[in-house]
Design a protein around this motif. Structure first.
Motif, short mmCIF file in Angstrom:
data_model
loop_
_atom_site.label_atom_id
_atom_site.label_comp_id
_atom_site.label_asym_id
_atom_site.label_seq_id
_atom_site.Cartn_x
_atom_site.Cartn_y
_atom_site.Cartn_z
N GLU A 25 6.67 35.00 31.78
CA GLU A 25 7.73 35.60 30.52
C GLU A 25 6.96 36.91 30.03
N VAL A 26 6.74 37.59 30.53
CA VAL A 26 5.92 39.10 29.97
C VAL A 26 6.84 39.87 31.03
N ILE A 27 6.98 39.92 32.58
CA ILE A 27 8.76 40.04 32.65
C ILE A 27 9.61 40.02 32.64
N ASN A 28 10.07 39.16 32.36
CA ASN A 28 11.21 38.88 31.65
C ASN A 28 11.59 39.32 30.45
N SER B 126 1.74 46.02 36.74
CA SER B 126 0.86 48.14 36.96
C SER B 126 1.73 48.37 36.10
N ASP B 127 3.21 48.45 36.35
CA ASP B 127 4.10 49.36 35.57
C ASP B 127 3.96 48.83 34.13
N ILE B 128 4.31 47.45 33.74
CA ILE B 128 4.41 47.60 32.17
C ILE B 128 2.85 48.06 31.93
N LYS B 129 1.71 47.86 32.37
CA LYS B 129 0.34 48.30 31.82
C LYS B 129 0.37 49.38 31.91
#
Length: 819
Positions: free
Chosen positions: A486-489, A505-508
């Motif tokens: 859900e977070v990735i989408n 890791s990119d999102i972090k």
């Protein structure tokens, strides 16, 4: 008199009660608190009404017996007297004026006026209080007392009460007159006391007049002495005035000499100032002074007539630097354009997400957990399929397959596994070996005990357990995958999901960058808000000085402008000092010239008004003007004191003369008062003797009833206590115990004996007062404090009394009932 019946509508706690009475003994036995005493008070109230206190101006009994339950307060009572029957109807209000009384003759059933609302006094011949102390026998603490109405009844004077009333009135009148002549100490002074007091007062006044005459002689001597002192003081004041006049002439001489001296000094000062001014004029000619004035005016215009001081200029200078430092600090904290651009992009990207509550590390852990779950699910599926094959074999056995087939399959599987081991297919070899062993075991089990069918159940349970475990792990896997997917989408809706860990890791990294940029921008905003108010204060203080001058000078730079202001201010100070120096000498010469002319004028005025030759030769006085003034002031003070004393003594003399003149009047009044004193003493002696004779006559009258009443008292006392105590009563109904020849007062008796004496005294009173017409008697439980022997005696007395009187015997215990 006989009571027939009564009806109580509302009285105290009694409501809607009817009582029938018979001749002789009427016993009413009820518990304590029922209202027996209330019934007795009701009967008394029917004859005498409710008591009223004249002192407190409020109703006494009616307040106590107001109906507890409300309603009309009262009722009626029927009685028989002299062969006639009557009915009293009384109702009571909160005030005595609200009470109502009606008397009916029951033979005619019509209202009669044979008796008034004072029917109790008219029938019994006594008032309410005397009724309570005789016929109404109770333990209320009220003992028989010889009262006028009882005394009259005992002496058969009820039909002609004027005799006893006239005695009382006559005695009271004599007593009042005697007290007016020579009163008791507690009452206060009346006629004789006033005369004696006035005699003492007049004698004191005469003595005062004699003393005043002596004081008048002393005052006359003092006045004569003070007049002589005043004359001497006046001569001293005249002498001081002459000396003061000479001193004034001496002062004028000194003033004249000082003026001549000042004239020379001022002339010298003028000449010196003129010389100094010439030097200044030599340095600065007149045209230069004018130019300086013009420059000063220009500087005033430059500063708008408000010349700043050094402190204000320095403060402005400090504010300029503060302003620059604040702007520099603000610029240093400002984020770059690239940082602002990145922040905006990240904010738009994560706008729909609660960034602070996203834990990327936790999501990465969830991803690893999902990998573990996939491996576990694959393994559980393998176990599930394995157990399912076993279940199928068992089903085949149940369907009649030969037990040898599983055995053959098992042996074949073992052989295949051995072959596979040699071909390095270890995984399949292990599976094949396992299957072969299982089939061999099944064959052995069937052979050992073909009847054991419990293996079916164990296999089914294991299959169900494995299936449930696989479903739980699949649900947990999906829940965890849904979380990070859900977070990735939300962040990368179109991105490939092949490398989940790298994406997380990119999102972090982006979230950390966003938090850092947000902190930088918020810090800048905070500093901006703080510095904004600071800059406004600094700029306001700075512009207060620089603003107006900036417009005129056209200098934009603050530091250059403040430097210009400093230079212009210093120039203004320098030029004004030059002008002040020039003006000083000019004004000083003018002032000295004016002073010189003033001195000349003063000398002229002095010489015009005075003859200089008159005081030129006056020598210096021995005393100063202040000393002469002080001496004169002292003499005036002494004179003022003498005059005040003379006025005071003269006033006292006049006042005391008035007092002394009254001596003759006082002596005449004293002679008259002594004659009046003799007359009052003689009159008082006659009155006291008359009162003594009246008392003797009354006591002789009272002895008429003492003997029969004493006999009745002794009779009933003997019946009650069996002759244990010898008790006597006197004409005032006071009782005493005779013990070994000594008389002991009633108050020293025990509670029980006091009750016995009270009861016997009341019965004796009734017997003595009512020898012909017998009244009813109310006994409100009077034997409470008697012991058993005396109680039996008392009950016998009640029975005996009931033969001659109607008795209302109110009692609460069976032991005290007359049987």
């Amino acid at each position: 008199m006989i009571l027939k019946r009564c009806y109580i509508e509302n009285f105290g706690k009694l409501k809607d009660k009817t009582f029938e009475f018979k001749d002789g003994l009427n016993t009413i036995k009820e518990d304590n608190g029922w209202g027996k005493s209330t019934l007795a008070v009701f009967i008394k109230a029917m004859f005498f009404g409710m008591e009223f206190s004249q002192v407190r101006k409020e109703l006494v009994e009616r307040k106590k017996f107001l109906p507890w339950q409300g309603g009309d307060f009262g009722g009626n009572l029927e009685f028989e007297i002299d062969g006639k029957e009557y009915k009293i109807i009384r109702y009571f209000g909160t005030k005595k004026n609200d009470d109502t009384f009606v008397l009916y003759n029951l033979a005619t059933n019509k209202i009669t006026e044979e008796y008034t609302e004072n029917i109790g006094e008219e029938v019994f011949g006594i008032d309410s209080e005397s009724f309570e102390r005789s016929v109404f026998i109770t333990l209320d603490g009220k003992y028989p007392v010889m009262q006028d109405s009882i005394n009259a009844k005992l002496n058969d004077l009820i039909d002609n009460t004027d005799d006893i009333n006239n005695f009382e009135k006559a005695y009271a009148t004599l007593e009042k007159i005697s007290r007016e002549i020579k009163p008791d100490k507690s009452i206060g002074n009346k006629k004789l006391g006033e005369v004696n007091s006035r005699i003492t007062e007049i004698e004191s006044l005469i003595e005062e007049c004699v003393d005043t005459e002596k004081e008048i002689e002393l005052l006359s001597d003092k006045i004569e002495k003070l007049n002589k002192e005043k004359e001497e003081n006046d001569n001293g004041i005249k002498e001081i005035k002459v000396k003061t006049s000479d001193f004034t002439k001496y002062l004028k001489k000194q003033e004249y000499l000082d003026l001549l001296k000042n004239k020379e000094e001022k002339n010298k000062q003028i000449q010196e100032q003129i010389l100094d001014q010439k030097e200044v004029i030599l340095r600065k000619n007149y045209n230069e002074i004018n130019k300086i004035h013009e420059e000063v005016n220009q500087l005033k215009e430059f500063f708008e007539d408000i010349i700043p001081n050094d402190e204000k200029i320095n403060l402005c200078y400090d504010n300029i630097h503060k302003y620059k430092n604040a702007v520099e600090r603000l610029n240093n904290s400002k984020p770059t354009d690239e940082e602002e651009s990145s922040y905006i992009k990240l904010k738009e990207k994560y706008n729909q997400m609660d960034i602070k509550n996203i834990n990327i590390d936790e999501l990465m852990n969830d991803y690893n957990t999902v990998a573990d779950l996939k491996y576990k699910i694959e393994r559980e599926n393998s176990n599930y399929n394995h157990n399912k094959q076993i279940r199928m074999l068992l089903d085949e056995k149940k369907q009649g397959l030969s037990n040898i087939i599983p055995f053959i399959i098992g042996i074949a599987a073992i052989i295949i596994s051995i072959i596979l081991f040699f071909t390095n297919s270890n995984l399949y070899a292990s599976i094949s070996l396992g299957i072969g062993i299982i089939f061999v075991i099944i064959t052995i089990i069937f052979k050992i005990d073909q009847k054991k069918e419990s293996l079916d159940t164990d296999v089914d349970d294991e299959l169900e357990k494995t299936k449930t475990n696989i479903e739980k792990m699949i649900q947990e896997q999906k829940k965890l995958e849904d979380g990070y997917l859900e977070v990735i989408n939300n962040v990368y809706p179109n991105k490939d999901k092949t490398n989940i860990l790298k994406t997380l890791s990119d999102i972090k990294s982006e979230i950390n960058k966003y938090n850092i940029l947000e902190k930088t921008i918020n810090t800048y905003k905070t500093i901006t808000e703080d510095i904004k108010s600071e800059l406004e204060v600094i700029n306001s203080a700075k512009e207060e000085l620089l603003g107006p001058i900036r417009i005129k000078s056209n200098i934009k730079d603050d530091e250059e402008l403040i430097l210009t202001i400093k230079n212009q201010k210093n120039k203004y100070v320098e030029l004004t000092n030059i002008i002040k120096e020039y003006d000083y000498y000019t004004k000083n010469i003018d002032n000295l010239t004016k002073e010189y002319r003033s001195i000349i004028e003063n000398i002229k005025v002095l010489t015009d008004k005075n003859d200089i030759n008159e005081f030129v030769n006056i020598e210096t006085p021995n005393k100063t003007f202040e000393e002469l003034q002080e001496e004169s002031s002292d003499l005036e003070s002494i004179k003022e004191g003498i005059i005040k004393s003379l006025i005071s003594y003269q006033k006292q003399l006049e006042e005391k003369s008035v007092i002394a003149d009254k001596k003759v009047d006082f002596e005449e009044e004293l002679e008259r008062l002594i004659d009046e004193q003799k007359y009052l003493l003689n009159k008082y002696d006659i009155l006291t003797k008359t009162m003594s004779y009246l008392n003797d006559a009354k006591e002789n009258l009272s002895t008429r009833y003492l003997k029969p009443m004493t006999e009745a008292f002794n009779t009933y006392m003997s019946m009650l206590d069996g002759g244990e105590q010898k008790i006597s009563i006197d004409v005032d109904l006071k009782s005493e115990i005779i013990n070994n020849g000594k008389y002991i007062r009633n108050e020293h008796l025990s509670r029980g004996y006091k009750d016995i004496v009270n009861i016997c005294t009341r019965i004796a009173l009734i017997k003595a007062m009512y020898q012909e017409k017998s009244p009813f008697i109310i006994l409100d439980d009077p034997f409470v404090n008697l012991d058993d022997d005396k109680l039996n005696n008392a009950i016998n007395i009640v029975k005996e009394l009931s033969k001659e009187h109607q008795i209302l015997y109110l009692v609460c215990q069976s032991s005290r009932v007359a049987k």
